[in-house]
Scaffold this motif. Structure first.
Motif, PDB file in Angstrom:
ATOM      1  N   ALA A  72       0.848  -1.194   0.000  1.00  0.00           N
ATOM      2  CA  ALA A  72       0.000   0.000   0.000  1.00  0.00           C
ATOM      3  C   ALA A  72       0.882   1.241   0.000  1.00  0.00           C
ATOM      4  O   ALA A  72       1.879   1.285   0.714  1.00  0.00           O
ATOM      5  N   PRO A  73       0.539   2.231  -0.814  1.00  0.00           N
ATOM      6  CA  PRO A  73       1.330   3.462  -0.809  1.00  0.00           C
ATOM      7  C   PRO A  73       1.258   4.126   0.560  1.00  0.00           C
ATOM      8  O   PRO A  73       0.227   4.096   1.218  1.00  0.00           O
ATOM      9  N   ALA A  74       2.359   4.729   0.974  1.00  0.00           N
ATOM     10  CA  ALA A  74       2.410   5.369   2.292  1.00  0.00           C
ATOM     11  C   ALA A  74       1.362   6.472   2.408  1.00  0.00           C
ATOM     12  O   ALA A  74       0.720   6.618   3.434  1.00  0.00           O
ATOM     13  N   ALA A  75       1.162   7.239   1.346  1.00  0.00           N
ATOM     14  CA  ALA A  75       0.172   8.327   1.377  1.00  0.00           C
ATOM     15  C   ALA A  75      -1.237   7.767   1.519  1.00  0.00           C
ATOM     16  O   ALA A  75      -2.066   8.325   2.221  1.00  0.00           O
ATOM     17  N   ALA A  76      -1.516   6.641   0.868  1.00  0.00           N
ATOM     18  CA  ALA A  76      -2.856   6.050   0.942  1.00  0.00           C
ATOM     19  C   ALA A  76      -3.120   5.474   2.326  1.00  0.00           C
ATOM     20  O   ALA A  76      -4.236   5.504   2.819  1.00  0.00           O
ATOM     21  N   ALA A  77      -2.078   4.963   2.982  1.00  0.00           N
ATOM     22  CA  ALA A  77      -2.264   4.405   4.317  1.00  0.00           C
ATOM     23  C   ALA A  77      -2.581   5.502   5.325  1.00  0.00           C
ATOM     24  O   ALA A  77      -3.293   5.272   6.299  1.00  0.00           O
ATOM     25  N   ASP A  78      -2.051   6.707   5.115  1.00  0.00           N
ATOM     26  CA  ASP A  78      -2.280   7.808   6.043  1.00  0.00           C
ATOM     27  C   ASP A  78      -3.531   8.612   5.719  1.00  0.00           C
ATOM     28  O   ASP A  78      -4.050   9.325   6.564  1.00  0.00           O
ATOM     29  N   ALA A  79      -4.014   8.522   4.478  1.00  0.00           N
ATOM     30  CA  ALA A  79      -5.157   9.329   4.056  1.00  0.00           C
ATOM     31  C   ALA A  79      -6.446   8.777   4.646  1.00  0.00           C
ATOM     32  O   ALA A  79      -6.631   7.568   4.724  1.00  0.00           O
ATOM     33  N   PRO A  80      -7.347   9.647   5.053  1.00  0.00           N
ATOM     34  CA  PRO A  80      -8.630   9.160   5.567  1.00  0.00           C
ATOM     35  C   PRO A  80      -9.474   8.597   4.428  1.00  0.00           C
ATOM     36  O   PRO A  80      -9.433   9.092   3.310  1.00  0.00           O
ATOM     37  N   ALA A  81     -10.185   7.548   4.732  1.00  0.00           N
ATOM     38  CA  ALA A  81     -11.047   6.935   3.723  1.00  0.00           C
ATOM     39  C   ALA A  81     -12.250   7.821   3.488  1.00  0.00           C
ATOM     40  O   ALA A  81     -12.838   8.363   4.423  1.00  0.00           O
ATOM     41  N   GLU A  82     -12.622   7.978   2.217  1.00  0.00           N
ATOM     42  CA  GLU A  82     -13.787   8.780   1.883  1.00  0.00           C
ATOM     43  C   GLU A  82     -15.012   7.877   1.863  1.00  0.00           C
ATOM     44  O   GLU A  82     -14.990   6.809   1.256  1.00  0.00           O
ATOM     45  N   PRO A  83     -16.094   8.280   2.537  1.00  0.00           N
ATOM     46  CA  PRO A  83     -17.279   7.425   2.572  1.00  0.00           C
ATOM     47  C   PRO A  83     -17.938   7.316   1.199  1.00  0.00           C
ATOM     48  O   PRO A  83     -17.868   8.227   0.390  1.00  0.00           O
ATOM     49  N   VAL A  84     -18.580   6.192   0.980  1.00  0.00           N
ATOM     50  CA  VAL A  84     -19.293   5.940  -0.254  1.00  0.00           C
ATOM     51  C   VAL A  84     -20.628   6.668  -0.186  1.00  0.00           C
ATOM     52  O   VAL A  84     -21.210   6.806   0.891  1.00  0.00           O
ATOM     53  N   ALA A  85     -21.119   7.137  -1.324  1.00  0.00           N
ATOM     54  CA  ALA A  85     -22.419   7.824  -1.360  1.00  0.00           C
ATOM     55  C   ALA A  85     -23.478   6.919  -0.749  1.00  0.00           C
ATOM     56  O   ALA A  85     -23.553   5.739  -1.046  1.00  0.00           O
ATOM     57  N   GLY A  86     -24.274   7.456   0.126  1.00  0.00           N
ATOM     58  CA  GLY A  86     -25.301   6.666   0.783  1.00  0.00           C
ATOM     59  C   GLY A  86     -25.100   6.651   2.282  1.00  0.00           C
ATOM     60  O   GLY A  86     -25.927   6.157   3.022  1.00  0.00           O
ATOM     61  N   GLY A  87     -23.986   7.146   2.754  1.00  0.00           N
ATOM     62  CA  GLY A  87     -23.779   7.291   4.179  1.00  0.00           C
ATOM     63  C   GLY A  87     -23.022   6.167   4.850  1.00  0.00           C
ATOM     64  O   GLY A  87     -22.103   6.409   5.593  1.00  0.00           O
ATOM     65  N   ASP A  88     -23.424   4.916   4.657  1.00  0.00           N
ATOM     66  CA  ASP A  88     -22.756   3.809   5.328  1.00  0.00           C
ATOM     67  C   ASP A  88     -21.441   3.531   4.619  1.00  0.00           C
ATOM     68  O   ASP A  88     -21.424   3.139   3.461  1.00  0.00           O
ATOM     69  N   ALA A  89     -20.367   3.714   5.324  1.00  0.00           N
ATOM     70  CA  ALA A  89     -19.040   3.526   4.725  1.00  0.00           C
ATOM     71  C   ALA A  89     -18.622   2.068   4.855  1.00  0.00           C
ATOM     72  O   ALA A  89     -18.477   1.559   5.949  1.00  0.00           O
ATOM     73  N   ASP A  90     -18.500   1.406   3.746  1.00  0.00           N
ATOM     74  CA  ASP A  90     -17.960   0.052   3.707  1.00  0.00           C
ATOM     75  C   ASP A  90     -16.447   0.202   3.670  1.00  0.00           C
ATOM     76  O   ASP A  90     -15.911   0.872   2.790  1.00  0.00           O
ATOM     77  N   PRO A  91     -15.714  -0.421   4.635  1.00  0.00           N
ATOM     78  CA  PRO A  91     -14.268  -0.201   4.676  1.00  0.00           C
ATOM     79  C   PRO A  91     -13.553  -0.635   3.407  1.00  0.00           C
ATOM     80  O   PRO A  91     -12.540  -0.058   3.052  1.00  0.00           O
ATOM     81  N   VAL A  92     -14.053  -1.630   2.704  1.00  0.00           N
ATOM     82  CA  VAL A  92     -13.399  -2.059   1.466  1.00  0.00           C
ATOM     83  C   VAL A  92     -13.666  -1.065   0.345  1.00  0.00           C
ATOM     84  O   VAL A  92     -12.770  -0.682  -0.394  1.00  0.00           O
ATOM     85  N   LEU A  93     -14.912  -0.602   0.228  1.00  0.00           N
ATOM     86  CA  LEU A  93     -15.273   0.313  -0.851  1.00  0.00           C
ATOM     87  C   LEU A  93     -14.797   1.737  -0.598  1.00  0.00           C
ATOM     88  O   LEU A  93     -14.660   2.510  -1.532  1.00  0.00           O
ATOM     89  N   SER A  94     -14.554   2.100   0.662  1.00  0.00           N
ATOM     90  CA  SER A  94     -14.161   3.462   0.954  1.00  0.00           C
ATOM     91  C   SER A  94     -12.653   3.626   1.095  1.00  0.00           C
ATOM     92  O   SER A  94     -12.190   4.681   1.464  1.00  0.00           O
ATOM     93  N   ALA A  95     -11.894   2.584   0.811  1.00  0.00           N
ATOM     94  CA  ALA A  95     -10.437   2.672   0.909  1.00  0.00           C
ATOM     95  C   ALA A  95      -9.906   3.609  -0.165  1.00  0.00           C
ATOM     96  O   ALA A  95     -10.484   3.733  -1.240  1.00  0.00           O
ATOM     97  N   PRO A  96      -8.796   4.285   0.126  1.00  0.00           N
ATOM     98  CA  PRO A  96      -8.208   5.168  -0.877  1.00  0.00           C
ATOM     99  C   PRO A  96      -7.832   4.384  -2.139  1.00  0.00           C
ATOM    100  O   PRO A  96      -7.498   3.205  -2.073  1.00  0.00           O
TER     101      PRO A  96
END
Length: 183
Positions: A72-96
């Motif tokens: 995983a890129p170092a920047a992606a590991a530190d970046a906050p995950a952006e939530p998926v449209a719809g509110g419920d953030a799935d950790p796999v789908l919201s990963a950088p």
């Protein structure tokens, strides 16, 4: 006529020498196992993968398909995950987004969906065993059962991820081999 006689004479002289050399005992060299690299150094990984592939080439007819999963890129590991449209953030789908990983996943899916024929070897490896397992499982998502009989698949990763990968790939009919990176 002279050239035929000369050729026969040379054959008579060379044949016993060649035959004698076949009786000499062949020395087998046993390659010592190479430890899995603990860094993302591609040269170390290439050396390791060559050594592992050589040990698993029995019955393999062509060059292996190798999928070296990038860390995983170092920047992606530190970046906050952006939530998926719809509110419920799935950790796999919201990963950088990780472009190298996504391209490798697309390549693996394409290769596997085209069909890998009997006598081929697939190698999935990487520094991050969970990412490697995710890529392997993702590549086999749409593969029909029994379509890859006679294909050997090496998963090089942690024992904790081995059963998940086995469950995803064995229905396709592959010969599954786990190489533990802890050894």
């Amino acid at each position: 006529m002279k050239s035929i006689n000369r050729a026969l004479l040379v054959a008579c002289l060379v044949l016993p020498v060649v035959a004698c050399n076949k009786d000499a005992p062949q020395q087998e060299t046993v390659a010592t196992p190479v430890a899995a690299p603990q860094t993302a150094d591609r040269t170390q990984w290439n050396n390791y993968l060559n050594a592992v592939a050589d040990r698993h080439m029995d019955g393999i007819n062509s060059s292996p398909y190798v999928y070296l999963v990038p860390p995983a890129p170092a920047a992606a590991a530190d970046a906050p995950a952006e939530p998926v449209a719809g509110g419920d953030a799935d950790p796999v789908l919201s990963a950088p987004v990780d472009g190298d990983y996504e391209r490798l996943l697309d390549k693996a899916k394409t290769d596997v969906s085209r069909g890998i024929v009997r006598g081929n070897l697939l190698i999935f490896a990487g520094l991050d065993s969970a990412r490697t397992a995710n890529l392997t499982v993702g590549a086999f998502e749409d593969v029909e059962a029994g379509t890859m009989r006679g294909v050997r698949l090496l998963f090089i990763g942690a024992a904790a991820d081995a059963d998940r990968v086995r469950a995803a790939v064995e229905p396709a009919g592959v010969e599954y081999v786990h190489v533990d990176t802890a050894q």
